[in-house]
Design a protein around this motif. Structure first.
Motif, PDB file in Angstrom:
ATOM      1  N   LEU A   1      -7.567  -0.533   7.147  1.00 31.55           N
ATOM      2  CA  LEU A   1      -7.519  -1.223   5.848  1.00 31.55           C
ATOM      3  C   LEU A   1      -8.750  -1.848   5.967  1.00 31.55           C
ATOM      4  O   LEU A   1      -9.321  -2.320   6.839  1.00 31.55           O
ATOM      5  CB  LEU A   1      -6.369  -2.140   5.453  1.00 31.55           C
ATOM      6  CG  LEU A   1      -5.150  -1.263   5.331  1.00 31.55           C
ATOM      7  CD1 LEU A   1      -3.654  -2.287   5.198  1.00 31.55           C
ATOM      8  CD2 LEU A   1      -5.133  -0.445   3.992  1.00 31.55           C
TER       9      LEU A   1
ATOM     10  N   CYS B   1      -5.270  -5.613   9.376  1.00 30.61           N
ATOM     11  CA  CYS B   1      -5.908  -4.580   8.462  1.00 30.61           C
ATOM     12  C   CYS B   1      -6.719  -3.808   9.592  1.00 30.61           C
ATOM     13  O   CYS B   1      -6.864  -2.629   8.978  1.00 30.61           O
ATOM     14  CB  CYS B   1      -6.767  -5.556   7.555  1.00 30.61           C
ATOM     15  SG  CYS B   1      -5.952  -6.542   6.239  1.00 30.61           S
TER      16      CYS B   1
ATOM     17  N   PRO C   1      -1.500   2.788  -2.977  1.00 23.81           N
ATOM     18  CA  PRO C   1      -2.386   3.094  -2.065  1.00 23.81           C
ATOM     19  C   PRO C   1      -3.923   2.834  -2.347  1.00 23.81           C
ATOM     20  O   PRO C   1      -4.815   2.382  -1.544  1.00 23.81           O
ATOM     21  CB  PRO C   1      -2.314   4.667  -1.426  1.00 23.81           C
ATOM     22  CG  PRO C   1      -1.388   5.058  -2.822  1.00 23.81           C
ATOM     23  CD  PRO C   1      -0.949   4.125  -3.430  1.00 23.81           C
ATOM     24  N   GLN C   2      -4.473   2.494  -3.810  1.00 19.94           N
ATOM     25  CA  GLN C   2      -5.588   2.529  -4.091  1.00 19.94           C
ATOM     26  C   GLN C   2      -5.717   0.951  -4.876  1.00 19.94           C
ATOM     27  O   GLN C   2      -7.039   0.811  -5.082  1.00 19.94           O
ATOM     28  CB  GLN C   2      -6.064   3.668  -5.042  1.00 19.94           C
ATOM     29  CG  GLN C   2      -6.128   4.843  -4.524  1.00 19.94           C
ATOM     30  CD  GLN C   2      -6.536   6.050  -5.314  1.00 19.94           C
ATOM     31  OE1 GLN C   2      -6.756   5.993  -6.389  1.00 19.94           O
ATOM     32  NE2 GLN C   2      -6.520   7.254  -4.840  1.00 19.94           N
TER      33      GLN C   2
ATOM     34  N   PHE D   1       0.931  -1.319   0.124  1.00 22.69           N
ATOM     35  CA  PHE D   1      -0.049  -0.035   0.140  1.00 22.69           C
ATOM     36  C   PHE D   1       0.738   1.248  -0.138  1.00 22.69           C
ATOM     37  O   PHE D   1       0.341   2.412  -0.471  1.00 22.69           O
ATOM     38  CB  PHE D   1      -0.969  -0.074   1.143  1.00 22.69           C
ATOM     39  CG  PHE D   1      -2.060  -0.944   0.827  1.00 22.69           C
ATOM     40  CD1 PHE D   1      -3.006  -0.832  -0.166  1.00 22.69           C
ATOM     41  CD2 PHE D   1      -2.367  -2.230   1.621  1.00 22.69           C
ATOM     42  CE1 PHE D   1      -4.073  -1.580  -0.314  1.00 22.69           C
ATOM     43  CE2 PHE D   1      -3.202  -3.007   1.559  1.00 22.69           C
ATOM     44  CZ  PHE D   1      -4.104  -2.794   0.447  1.00 22.69           C
ATOM     45  N   SER D   2       2.085   1.217   0.229  1.00 23.13           N
ATOM     46  CA  SER D   2       3.110   2.393   0.330  1.00 23.13           C
ATOM     47  C   SER D   2       3.206   2.613  -1.132  1.00 23.13           C
ATOM     48  O   SER D   2       3.343   3.992  -1.588  1.00 23.13           O
ATOM     49  CB  SER D   2       4.307   2.114   1.081  1.00 23.13           C
ATOM     50  OG  SER D   2       4.065   1.774   2.511  1.00 23.13           O
TER      51      SER D   2
ATOM     52  N   ASP E   1      -4.899   8.130   0.141  1.00 26.66           N
ATOM     53  CA  ASP E   1      -3.320   7.904   0.633  1.00 26.66           C
ATOM     54  C   ASP E   1      -3.373   6.685   1.948  1.00 26.66           C
ATOM     55  O   ASP E   1      -4.070   6.586   2.378  1.00 26.66           O
ATOM     56  CB  ASP E   1      -2.700   9.144   1.111  1.00 26.66           C
ATOM     57  CG  ASP E   1      -2.506  10.333   0.215  1.00 26.66           C
ATOM     58  OD1 ASP E   1      -2.244   9.805  -0.977  1.00 26.66           O
ATOM     59  OD2 ASP E   1      -2.573  11.343   0.607  1.00 26.66           O
ATOM     60  N   PHE E   2      -2.078   5.985   1.750  1.00 28.17           N
ATOM     61  CA  PHE E   2      -1.837   5.058   2.734  1.00 28.17           C
ATOM     62  C   PHE E   2      -1.082   5.723   3.919  1.00 28.17           C
ATOM     63  O   PHE E   2      -0.276   6.158   3.785  1.00 28.17           O
ATOM     64  CB  PHE E   2      -1.361   3.926   2.346  1.00 28.17           C
ATOM     65  CG  PHE E   2      -0.991   2.852   3.210  1.00 28.17           C
ATOM     66  CD1 PHE E   2      -2.015   2.328   4.098  1.00 28.17           C
ATOM     67  CD2 PHE E   2       0.313   2.512   3.558  1.00 28.17           C
ATOM     68  CE1 PHE E   2      -1.610   1.336   4.943  1.00 28.17           C
ATOM     69  CE2 PHE E   2       0.526   1.513   4.630  1.00 28.17           C
ATOM     70  CZ  PHE E   2      -0.408   1.004   5.162  1.00 28.17           C
TER      71      PHE E   2
ATOM     72  N   PRO F   1       0.160   4.623   7.556  1.00 29.93           N
ATOM     73  CA  PRO F   1       0.225   3.615   8.473  1.00 29.93           C
ATOM     74  C   PRO F   1       0.340   4.012   9.784  1.00 29.93           C
ATOM     75  O   PRO F   1       0.629   4.912  10.047  1.00 29.93           O
ATOM     76  CB  PRO F   1       1.596   2.690   8.014  1.00 29.93           C
ATOM     77  CG  PRO F   1       2.169   3.813   7.382  1.00 29.93           C
ATOM     78  CD  PRO F   1       1.290   4.665   6.588  1.00 29.93           C
TER      79      PRO F   1
ATOM     80  N   ASN G   1      -7.434  -0.093   0.662  1.00 31.54           N
ATOM     81  CA  ASN G   1      -7.451   1.037   1.340  1.00 31.54           C
ATOM     82  C   ASN G   1      -8.656   1.937   1.482  1.00 31.54           C
ATOM     83  O   ASN G   1      -9.202   2.352   0.349  1.00 31.54           O
ATOM     84  CB  ASN G   1      -6.147   1.841   1.126  1.00 31.54           C
ATOM     85  CG  ASN G   1      -5.735   3.030   1.833  1.00 31.54           C
ATOM     86  OD1 ASN G   1      -6.259   3.481   2.964  1.00 31.54           O
ATOM     87  ND2 ASN G   1      -4.735   3.671   1.442  1.00 31.54           N
TER      88      ASN G   1
END
Length: 121
Positions: free
Chosen positions: A85, A80, A59-60, A55-56, A106-107, A109, A102
């Motif tokens: 997530l 998750c 992200p989508q 996801f970095s 944007d991701f 964390p 996600n």
């Protein structure tokens, strides 16, 4: 998964104890406990690393995994939820598939990963 953080921790501890109870052959109880906890921590860290890397970069996108092991699916669902997530399991040709997405553009964390949080407890 729709439980408070404390309730989720109790479930994870219970499942960890159950898994260790089934392995009580040979070494003493304390040694089994360390190995079971290490396996759980390593499995959580492995999923965290995979999801962070995926996801970095995208992200989508949607991450998919074929997981027939219900305990591992439970751990992935927990990771998750902790990482904010969306995860869902479904049958696909007689096997269990998990899809992770996600909910944000944007991701982002968490600063403290679930494995590190549980190590502190």
């Amino acid at each position: 998964m729709n439980r408070s953080g404390e309730e989720q921790e109790r479930v994870l501890r219970y499942l960890e104890d159950e898994g260790q109870g089934k392995r009580r052959r040979g070494p003493g109880r304390g040694e089994d406990r360390r190995r079971g906890g290490a396996w759980l921590g390593e499995t959580l860290e492995s999923w965290e690393e995979r999801l962070l890397a995926f996801f970095s970069v995208s992200p989508q996108a949607v991450y998919t995994a074929m997981l027939d092991n219900s305990f591992e699916r439970l751990l992935l669902h927990a990771v998750c939820q902790y990482m904010d997530l969306i995860s869902a399991s479904a049958d696909l040709e007689g096997r269990r598939q998990m899809k992770v997405s996600n909910r944000h553009l944007d991701f982002l964390p968490p600063e403290l990963l679930l494995s590190a949080y549980l190590d502190q407890q």
